[in-house]
Write an enzyme that holds these catalytic residues in place. Sequence first.
Site, PDB file in Angstrom:
ATOM      1  N   ASP A   1       0.825  -1.214   0.000  1.00 11.78           N
ATOM      2  CA  ASP A   1       0.000   0.000   0.000  1.00 11.78           C
ATOM      3  C   ASP A   1       0.855   1.260   0.000  1.00 11.78           C
ATOM      4  O   ASP A   1       2.040   1.234   0.314  1.00 11.78           O
ATOM      5  CB  ASP A   1      -0.917   0.012   1.228  1.00 11.78           C
ATOM      6  CG  ASP A   1      -0.139   0.089   2.535  1.00 11.78           C
ATOM      7  OD1 ASP A   1       0.894  -0.602   2.640  1.00 11.78           O
ATOM      8  OD2 ASP A   1      -0.550   0.834   3.432  1.00 11.78           O
ATOM      9  N   GLU A   2       0.231   2.357  -0.366  1.00 13.83           N
ATOM     10  CA  GLU A   2       0.762   3.715  -0.212  1.00 13.83           C
ATOM     11  C   GLU A   2       2.190   3.866  -0.728  1.00 13.83           C
ATOM     12  O   GLU A   2       3.086   4.339  -0.044  1.00 13.83           O
ATOM     13  CB  GLU A   2       0.710   4.127   1.265  1.00 13.83           C
ATOM     14  CG  GLU A   2      -0.700   4.186   1.826  1.00 13.83           C
ATOM     15  CD  GLU A   2      -0.743   4.622   3.270  1.00 13.83           C
ATOM     16  OE1 GLU A   2      -1.653   5.384   3.630  1.00 13.83           O
ATOM     17  OE2 GLU A   2       0.147   4.203   4.053  1.00 13.83           O
ATOM     18  N   VAL A   3       2.418   3.508  -1.990  1.00 14.51           N
ATOM     19  CA  VAL A   3       3.740   3.651  -2.594  1.00 14.51           C
ATOM     20  C   VAL A   3       3.816   5.006  -3.294  1.00 14.51           C
ATOM     21  O   VAL A   3       3.053   5.287  -4.217  1.00 14.51           O
ATOM     22  CB  VAL A   3       4.025   2.522  -3.593  1.00 14.51           C
ATOM     23  CG1 VAL A   3       5.417   2.680  -4.195  1.00 14.51           C
ATOM     24  CG2 VAL A   3       3.891   1.165  -2.904  1.00 14.51           C
TER      25      VAL A   3
END
Length: 531
Positions: free
Chosen positions: A326-328
Amino acid sequence: MVSSVNTGIFFLLVQLMICSSRNLHATINPTIGAPWPMPQKYTPTGNVYQIEPSSFRFEATGETCDILTSAFARYKQIIFGTTLKFQPDHGADNGNALAIASVKVKSECDKFPSLESDESYDLVVSASGITINANEVWGALRGLETFSQIIVRRSLQYFINGTTVTDFPRFQHRGMLIDTSRHFLSVDVIKEHIEAMAQNKFNVLHWHIVDDPSFPYTSAAFPEMSEKGSYPGAGHIYTASNVLDIIGFARMRGIRVIPEFDTPGHTQSWGKGIPDLLTKCYSKGVFDGSYGPVDPSKNTTYTFLETFFGDVANTFPDQYIHLGGDEVSFGCWQSNPDITTFMSKMSFGTSYSKLEQYYMQSLLNIIGKKLNKGYLIWQEVIDNGAMVQPDTVVEVWKGGYEEELAKVTKLGYKTLLSSCWYLNYISYGDDWRKYYACDPQQFNGTDAQKKLIIGGETCMWGEFVDNTNLIARFWPRAAAVGERLWSDMSVKNTAEAAPRLEEHRCRMVSRGFAAEPVNGPGYCPEEYTKF
């Protein structure tokens, strides 16, 4: 600018609103000897039987193992050491004392619980005796917990209603995420939390063990990662012995331990021990001294990942590992000339989502094909188009979760919901009601899609949580989620649940947990004391 007169009126109105809300919180009278979560079928009678602590014992009449014998000793202490003191009458005592609880497990004990474990059980309390029947030892554990909850203590005597229970969980996966990177949690506090999980019929500890702030996990293959990536000072790492201790403690309570090692983002602490793992960030064509996500362009990255996760797979016995995803942030990748060259070579153009997909696909192949493990992932991996194994479990955590649940299940993947159960967000009042109202199967989909929902998880991210407040922040708010994931879908009336939750909160307090008030003014017969 607001005048002082208007400001004074504003604060007066706020105070009036607060006072009005306080007046609305009438004391909720707790139930007596009611279980939480509510069983699938629960039929108490008017018959009341006495239990004599000095002569009472559990007896295994079927298969047995260390899990069951340990549970017998534990529950005898839970029941007779800390059972609630209730002064009101509890029906008419018919004078019959029950001395033995017979527990019959049909199948040989599994070594560890799994996604396929059978947690069903039948419990009968009658003049003939007490029986718990279960197909597997995991069901016996859940039955013992229910049994312990329907016993009440009046002065120094113990009583139980005649009761018939037929029970099983609605969902297979009932998880709780703890975060030990943003703040370190001691082994003792994690164990206390696992014990609370068992007493609320949760069965998965999702251990978000490392992240950007710190790397407390001791890798046998790469010990320098915790040496350089953990918080400074003694006591901020989990040794191999610590990890095995936690896994063993959870096993005895029928709880799986699934570690999460989130990549390619959330990995700043990884880079402190592994040179050249992270992407170098550039500013105006010059390395600026900062680092971004894992560098997906290097072959050495995947060599490292295979060795590192091989160690993880050997340490954690569960079939599943949570791989995050997630959240790259793409900013650092975009700045790096080596990444730009790699993108051109791979014909990715300027689509950094394709680069992320390439990385995740490579990692998933290592976990699934080379290490023969299953994996859980955050929803972004699917949203970005990665190809995953058929048995992949996708965790939905963002807003608009109804549409995401429909999309992911339409693709045929097992799915978890956590979006509405981020318990690290706190608010004034009885916020358990909103957690209780959220249901993982409330989305537009076919019956086949809804069968792919295997459960959900509460999440406690650790920015503002450590040893001092983990238990109180989780409990008993998380119990509302526990009932949603265990009990029948029809069990959803908050007015009926509130008195049981009030009793359950006091039950937890009497058992030594710092479970906070959730229903407004009231008291517990045995108030919490730290020592």
